[in-house]
Design a protein around this motif. Structure first.
Motif, PDB file in Angstrom:
ATOM      1  N   LEU A  47      42.520  39.748  33.807  1.00 47.15           N
ATOM      2  CA  LEU A  47      41.129  39.289  33.864  1.00 47.15           C
ATOM      3  C   LEU A  47      40.575  38.974  32.476  1.00 47.15           C
ATOM      4  CD1 LEU A  47      39.728  41.492  36.727  1.00 47.15           C
ATOM      5  CD2 LEU A  47      39.919  39.011  36.676  1.00 47.15           C
ATOM      6  N   LEU A  48      40.970  39.745  31.471  1.00 43.51           N
ATOM      7  CA  LEU A  48      40.565  39.439  30.102  1.00 43.51           C
ATOM      8  C   LEU A  48      41.060  38.047  29.716  1.00 43.51           C
ATOM      9  CD1 LEU A  48      39.415  40.263  27.274  1.00 43.51           C
ATOM     10  CD2 LEU A  48      41.693  41.197  26.786  1.00 43.51           C
TER      11      LEU A  48
ATOM     12  N   ARG B  60      49.485  30.565  34.985  1.00 45.11           N
ATOM     13  CA  ARG B  60      50.775  31.031  34.453  1.00 45.11           C
ATOM     14  C   ARG B  60      50.573  32.268  33.565  1.00 45.11           C
ATOM     15  NH1 ARG B  60      55.518  29.175  34.749  1.00 45.11           N
ATOM     16  NH2 ARG B  60      57.119  29.668  33.226  1.00 45.11           N
ATOM     17  N   VAL B  61      49.521  32.253  32.762  1.00 45.11           N
ATOM     18  CA  VAL B  61      49.219  33.404  31.905  1.00 45.11           C
ATOM     19  C   VAL B  61      48.961  34.642  32.760  1.00 45.11           C
ATOM     20  CG1 VAL B  61      47.544  34.381  30.267  1.00 45.11           C
ATOM     21  CG2 VAL B  61      48.312  32.010  30.003  1.00 45.11           C
ATOM     22  N   VAL B  62      48.140  34.494  33.791  1.00 42.85           N
ATOM     23  CA  VAL B  62      47.820  35.628  34.664  1.00 42.85           C
ATOM     24  C   VAL B  62      49.089  36.144  35.338  1.00 42.85           C
ATOM     25  CG1 VAL B  62      46.601  36.294  36.775  1.00 42.85           C
ATOM     26  CG2 VAL B  62      45.395  35.052  34.972  1.00 42.85           C
TER      27      VAL B  62
ATOM     28  N   SER C 241      49.724  51.773  34.002  1.00 37.79           N
ATOM     29  CA  SER C 241      50.169  50.426  33.650  1.00 37.79           C
ATOM     30  C   SER C 241      49.710  49.374  34.647  1.00 37.79           C
ATOM     31  CB  SER C 241      51.694  50.390  33.491  1.00 37.79           C
ATOM     32  OG  SER C 241      52.051  51.036  32.286  1.00 37.79           O
ATOM     33  N   ALA C 242      49.520  49.754  35.899  1.00 40.02           N
ATOM     34  CA  ALA C 242      49.007  48.792  36.880  1.00 40.02           C
ATOM     35  C   ALA C 242      47.567  48.411  36.539  1.00 40.02           C
ATOM     36  CB  ALA C 242      49.104  49.362  38.286  1.00 40.02           C
ATOM     37  N   GLU C 243      46.761  49.398  36.183  1.00 38.20           N
ATOM     38  CA  GLU C 243      45.381  49.117  35.777  1.00 38.20           C
ATOM     39  C   GLU C 243      45.349  48.234  34.537  1.00 38.20           C
ATOM     40  OE1 GLU C 243      43.073  53.204  37.031  1.00 38.20           O
ATOM     41  OE2 GLU C 243      44.421  53.266  35.297  1.00 38.20           O
ATOM     42  N   HIS C 244      46.208  48.538  33.591  1.00 41.77           N
ATOM     43  CA  HIS C 244      46.292  47.758  32.357  1.00 41.77           C
ATOM     44  C   HIS C 244      46.624  46.299  32.670  1.00 41.77           C
ATOM     45  CE1 HIS C 244      47.586  46.473  28.364  1.00 41.77           C
ATOM     46  NE2 HIS C 244      48.772  46.197  28.859  1.00 41.77           N
ATOM     47  N   SER C 245      47.613  46.075  33.520  1.00 39.10           N
ATOM     48  CA  SER C 245      48.023  44.702  33.849  1.00 39.10           C
ATOM     49  C   SER C 245      46.892  43.933  34.524  1.00 39.10           C
ATOM     50  CB  SER C 245      49.261  44.722  34.744  1.00 39.10           C
ATOM     51  OG  SER C 245      50.357  45.278  34.048  1.00 39.10           O
TER      52      SER C 245
ATOM     53  N   SER D 206      42.002  35.573  31.644  1.00 39.28           N
ATOM     54  CA  SER D 206      41.342  34.552  32.449  1.00 39.28           C
ATOM     55  C   SER D 206      39.941  34.262  31.912  1.00 39.28           C
ATOM     56  CB  SER D 206      41.284  35.011  33.904  1.00 39.28           C
ATOM     57  OG  SER D 206      40.648  34.051  34.703  1.00 39.28           O
ATOM     58  N   SER D 207      39.236  35.297  31.504  1.00 35.50           N
ATOM     59  CA  SER D 207      37.863  35.157  31.008  1.00 35.50           C
ATOM     60  C   SER D 207      37.788  34.413  29.677  1.00 35.50           C
ATOM     61  CB  SER D 207      37.224  36.532  30.822  1.00 35.50           C
ATOM     62  OG  SER D 207      37.181  37.231  32.029  1.00 35.50           O
ATOM     63  N   LEU D 208      38.775  34.626  28.816  1.00 37.23           N
ATOM     64  CA  LEU D 208      38.729  34.060  27.466  1.00 37.23           C
ATOM     65  C   LEU D 208      39.624  32.844  27.275  1.00 37.23           C
ATOM     66  CD1 LEU D 208      38.797  37.326  25.290  1.00 37.23           C
ATOM     67  CD2 LEU D 208      36.807  35.988  26.019  1.00 37.23           C
ATOM     68  N   ALA D 209      40.183  32.312  28.352  1.00 38.57           N
ATOM     69  CA  ALA D 209      41.166  31.224  28.233  1.00 38.57           C
ATOM     70  C   ALA D 209      40.643  30.030  27.444  1.00 38.57           C
ATOM     71  CB  ALA D 209      41.647  30.799  29.610  1.00 38.57           C
TER      72      ALA D 209
END
Length: 193
Positions: free
Chosen positions: A41-42, A58-60, A32-36, A44-47
């Motif tokens: 980053l996903l 805030r999303v991150v 779950s840490a890897e998933h978070s 952040s990349s597609l914001a």
């Protein structure tokens, strides 16, 4: 300093919460840490593609805390049928209150507010965060030839039913991309029964 250190060391336990999907090229389940980290980053990349303008920081932050309750409750397959999601949410709420309670009151309240905002999915940031959260397991399954879908008997219809709404609400462009890839995956037989 000690409450912060205690909190951070407690968060290390999230690394031991296994999920149902494998990281690319590895013969183990992701945690779950890897998933978070990856969905942060996903997102952040597609914001720039979010359905509405969002505060990316805030999303991150929301995505980094959204699964912390799994330290106590474990992970549940997002496609699980017949699961008591309301009970799961109550258990996770108790867990995050315990874990955030390791901190002084101000940061504890700030993290709990982020967690609650994510759970409610009522703000543009929370809806977008949900889109990223729902999309990442799909992206991994597509890249892994449907690994967890096949292993857990998850149908195309079940995947679409669980992810379409949240992804469309938060990031329509991402849903448009995934919808086409899911149809291709169905034609290739990458889903369970």
């Amino acid at each position: 300093m000690q409450p912060y250190i205690d909190f951070i060391l407690e968060l290390d336990r999230l690394k031991s919460v296994t999920r149902k999907t494998r990281p690319l090229g590895l013969d183990r389940q992701e945690n779950s840490a890897e998933h978070s980290w990856q969905i942060a980053l996903l997102a952040s990349s597609l914001a720039h593609l979010a359905a509405e303008p969002v505060d990316v920081d805030r999303v991150v932050a929301m995505l980094l805390v959204h699964d912390i309750g799994e330290i106590d409750t474990g992970d549940t397959l997002v496609y699980a049928e017949g699961h008591d999601w309301a009970a799961q949410q109550l258990a996770e709420r108790a867990a995050v209150e315990r874990i955030f309670g390791l901190l002084p009151p101000e940061p504890a309240a700030r993290y709990l507010a982020l967690w609650l905002e994510f759970e409610a999915a009522e703000t543009p940031e929370a809806r977008y965060a949900h889109a990223a959260d729902r999309a990442m397991p799909v992206l991994l399954n597509l890249a892994n030839d449907g690994q967890s879908w096949r292993e857990h008997g998850v149908s195309h219809a079940r995947v679409v039913a669980r992810i379409a709404g949240p992804i469309q609400a938060g990031c329509p462009a991402l849903w448009n991309y995934l919808e086409a890839r899911l149809a291709e995956a169905q034609a290739r037989g990458l889903f369970g029964a």
